[in-house]
Design a protein around this motif. Structure first.
Motif, PDB file in Angstrom:
ATOM      1  N   ASP A  26      17.436  39.194  50.054  1.00  0.00           N
ATOM      2  CA  ASP A  26      17.867  40.172  51.045  1.00  0.00           C
ATOM      3  C   ASP A  26      18.954  41.096  50.492  1.00  0.00           C
ATOM      4  N   ILE A  27      19.207  40.996  49.189  1.00  0.00           N
ATOM      5  CA  ILE A  27      20.242  41.823  48.571  1.00  0.00           C
ATOM      6  C   ILE A  27      19.688  42.480  47.308  1.00  0.00           C
ATOM      7  N   ALA A  28      20.366  43.538  46.883  1.00  0.00           N
ATOM      8  CA  ALA A  28      20.008  44.210  45.625  1.00  0.00           C
ATOM      9  C   ALA A  28      20.689  43.465  44.489  1.00  0.00           C
ATOM     10  N   LEU A  29      19.995  42.499  43.927  1.00  0.00           N
ATOM     11  CA  LEU A  29      20.571  41.610  42.924  1.00  0.00           C
ATOM     12  C   LEU A  29      20.410  42.213  41.524  1.00  0.00           C
ATOM     13  N   PRO A  30      21.506  42.487  40.824  1.00  0.00           N
ATOM     14  CA  PRO A  30      21.385  43.034  39.464  1.00  0.00           C
ATOM     15  C   PRO A  30      20.626  42.094  38.542  1.00  0.00           C
ATOM     16  N   ARG A  31      19.890  42.691  37.607  1.00  0.00           N
ATOM     17  CA  ARG A  31      19.061  41.905  36.688  1.00  0.00           C
ATOM     18  C   ARG A  31      19.429  42.232  35.239  1.00  0.00           C
ATOM     19  N   ILE A  32      19.082  41.328  34.331  1.00  0.00           N
ATOM     20  CA  ILE A  32      19.285  41.588  32.908  1.00  0.00           C
ATOM     21  C   ILE A  32      18.156  42.486  32.425  1.00  0.00           C
ATOM     22  N   GLU A  33      18.386  43.771  32.512  1.00  0.00           N
ATOM     23  CA  GLU A  33      17.455  44.794  32.042  1.00  0.00           C
ATOM     24  C   GLU A  33      18.263  45.887  31.356  1.00  0.00           C
ATOM     25  N   THR A  34      17.604  46.679  30.515  1.00  0.00           N
ATOM     26  CA  THR A  34      18.322  47.714  29.774  1.00  0.00           C
ATOM     27  C   THR A  34      18.934  48.762  30.690  1.00  0.00           C
ATOM     28  N   THR A  35      18.345  48.959  31.866  1.00  0.00           N
ATOM     29  CA  THR A  35      18.876  49.951  32.796  1.00  0.00           C
ATOM     30  C   THR A  35      19.875  49.352  33.782  1.00  0.00           C
ATOM     31  N   GLN A  36      20.105  48.024  33.681  1.00  0.00           N
ATOM     32  CA  GLN A  36      21.014  47.396  34.631  1.00  0.00           C
ATOM     33  C   GLN A  36      22.124  46.628  33.905  1.00  0.00           C
TER      34      GLN A  36
ATOM     35  N   GLN B 171      30.174  46.189  40.332  1.00  0.00           N
ATOM     36  CA  GLN B 171      30.870  45.754  41.533  1.00  0.00           C
ATOM     37  C   GLN B 171      30.111  44.633  42.237  1.00  0.00           C
ATOM     38  N   ILE B 172      28.779  44.763  42.316  1.00  0.00           N
ATOM     39  CA  ILE B 172      27.968  43.708  42.945  1.00  0.00           C
ATOM     40  C   ILE B 172      28.138  42.395  42.196  1.00  0.00           C
ATOM     41  N   THR B 173      28.047  42.460  40.875  1.00  0.00           N
ATOM     42  CA  THR B 173      28.203  41.248  40.067  1.00  0.00           C
ATOM     43  C   THR B 173      29.584  40.636  40.260  1.00  0.00           C
ATOM     44  N   ALA B 174      30.614  41.462  40.275  1.00  0.00           N
ATOM     45  CA  ALA B 174      31.980  40.963  40.459  1.00  0.00           C
ATOM     46  C   ALA B 174      32.132  40.291  41.819  1.00  0.00           C
ATOM     47  N   GLU B 175      31.523  40.871  42.845  1.00  0.00           N
ATOM     48  CA  GLU B 175      31.606  40.288  44.188  1.00  0.00           C
ATOM     49  C   GLU B 175      30.837  38.973  44.268  1.00  0.00           C
ATOM     50  N   LEU B 176      29.669  38.916  43.641  1.00  0.00           N
ATOM     51  CA  LEU B 176      28.902  37.673  43.625  1.00  0.00           C
ATOM     52  C   LEU B 176      29.673  36.570  42.904  1.00  0.00           C
ATOM     53  N   LEU B 177      30.290  36.918  41.793  1.00  0.00           N
ATOM     54  CA  LEU B 177      31.055  35.948  41.016  1.00  0.00           C
ATOM     55  C   LEU B 177      32.264  35.454  41.804  1.00  0.00           C
ATOM     56  N   ALA B 178      32.973  36.370  42.446  1.00  0.00           N
ATOM     57  CA  ALA B 178      34.140  35.978  43.238  1.00  0.00           C
ATOM     58  C   ALA B 178      33.736  35.087  44.408  1.00  0.00           C
ATOM     59  N   GLN B 179      32.633  35.434  45.063  1.00  0.00           N
ATOM     60  CA  GLN B 179      32.137  34.606  46.166  1.00  0.00           C
ATOM     61  C   GLN B 179      31.781  33.213  45.678  1.00  0.00           C
ATOM     62  N   PHE B 180      31.096  33.131  44.563  1.00  0.00           N
ATOM     63  CA  PHE B 180      30.677  31.856  43.999  1.00  0.00           C
ATOM     64  C   PHE B 180      31.887  30.972  43.692  1.00  0.00           C
ATOM     65  N   LYS B 181      32.888  31.529  43.051  1.00  0.00           N
ATOM     66  CA  LYS B 181      34.057  30.749  42.644  1.00  0.00           C
ATOM     67  C   LYS B 181      34.925  30.346  43.831  1.00  0.00           C
ATOM     68  N   ALA B 182      34.812  31.068  44.939  1.00  0.00           N
ATOM     69  CA  ALA B 182      35.632  30.783  46.108  1.00  0.00           C
ATOM     70  C   ALA B 182      35.088  29.631  46.945  1.00  0.00           C
ATOM     71  N   HIS B 183      33.910  29.132  46.614  1.00  0.00           N
ATOM     72  CA  HIS B 183      33.286  28.045  47.375  1.00  0.00           C
ATOM     73  C   HIS B 183      33.155  26.816  46.479  1.00  0.00           C
ATOM     74  N   GLN B 184      33.787  25.731  46.879  1.00  0.00           N
ATOM     75  CA  GLN B 184      33.749  24.524  46.053  1.00  0.00           C
ATOM     76  C   GLN B 184      32.490  23.693  46.277  1.00  0.00           C
ATOM     77  N   ARG B 185      31.735  24.016  47.302  1.00  0.00           N
ATOM     78  CA  ARG B 185      30.471  23.334  47.541  1.00  0.00           C
ATOM     79  C   ARG B 185      29.358  24.387  47.576  1.00  0.00           C
ATOM     80  N   ILE B 186      28.421  24.250  46.655  1.00  0.00           N
ATOM     81  CA  ILE B 186      27.306  25.183  46.520  1.00  0.00           C
ATOM     82  C   ILE B 186      26.017  24.462  46.888  1.00  0.00           C
ATOM     83  N   VAL B 187      25.280  24.995  47.851  1.00  0.00           N
ATOM     84  CA  VAL B 187      23.989  24.427  48.260  1.00  0.00           C
ATOM     85  C   VAL B 187      22.905  25.456  47.955  1.00  0.00           C
ATOM     86  N   ILE B 188      21.933  25.064  47.155  1.00  0.00           N
ATOM     87  CA  ILE B 188      20.832  25.957  46.780  1.00  0.00           C
ATOM     88  C   ILE B 188      19.569  25.494  47.493  1.00  0.00           C
TER      89      ILE B 188
END
Length: 212
Positions: free
Chosen positions: A46-56, A79-96
């Protein structure tokens, strides 16, 4: 202790899917245990997730490393990547929450891993190899739905790539304290009731340890 639920199902709004039904079961157990808390939910499809591509991301990382000026689009991706990383690190419990696709994680979940498995943030390189940086009581729980059964010591067991890959990334690369797996498996072979009952038993067994 904050919880982030990462839903990696392409049909994340489909309440009939086994993966999404397991998410609802997790949420119920969470609410019963922590009635005053609500976990955060990130739907990867549901989000525009950056990918490992030459244009991204490749362009972003190369320009960041070289100290070059990025385009507006590249700044947006960074900015999207930085926000995803900050969100990830701010949660000590990750459920996938994820279905199994061709014996592996969904493509969008791999894209997400590429956005948070970042050197000097979640791990670092040393002369003796990589060292994880997520050492402050982080734990992950992977809830997987699959048509086949991967715990019967039969032909499919050696194809159980997804949990092994994620466990390696979380425990070995990022140094999470624990990584748990709950399976809603055999959806193509067993009754819906049997699949969900077995998965609920797995969830009940690990839930307390997950939050210790």
């Amino acid at each position: 202790m904050k919880t982030l639920i990462i839903n990696a199902h392409p049909s994340f709004n489909n309440k009939e899917s086994f993966a999404n039904q397991m998410q609802e079961r997790f949420l119920k157990k969470y609410k019963d245990t922590f009635p005053n808390d609500t976990p955060d939910i990130l739907n990867l499809y549901d989000i525009a997730l950056p990918r490992i591509e030459t244009t991204q991301l490749l362009n972003v990382w190369n320009k960041q490393y070289a100290g070059e000026t990025m385009t507006a689009e590249e700044q947006h991706l960074a900015q999207i990547t930085a926000e995803l990383l900050a969100q990830f690190k701010a949660h000590q419990r990750i459920v996938i929450i994820s279905p199994l696709h061709n014996f592996n994680i969904t493509s969008r979940l791999k894209d997400y891993i590429d956005n948070i498995l970042i050197a000097r943030h979640t791990f670092k390189y040393t002369s003796e190899g990589s060292v994880g940086l997520m050492t402050d009581n982080y734990k992950a729980l992977y809830i997987q739905a699959s048509g086949s059964i991967y715990t019967n010591d039969d032909r499919y067991q050696h194809l159980d790539f997804a949990p092994r890959y994620l466990k390696a990334m979380f425990k070995e690369m990022m140094a999470f304290d624990e990584f748990y797996t709950v399976r809603a498996q055999g959806t193509a072979r067993l009754s819906k009731e049997a699949v969900l009952e077995h998965a609920q038993q797995d969830l009940n067994e690990v839930f307390k340890a997950f939050y210790n």
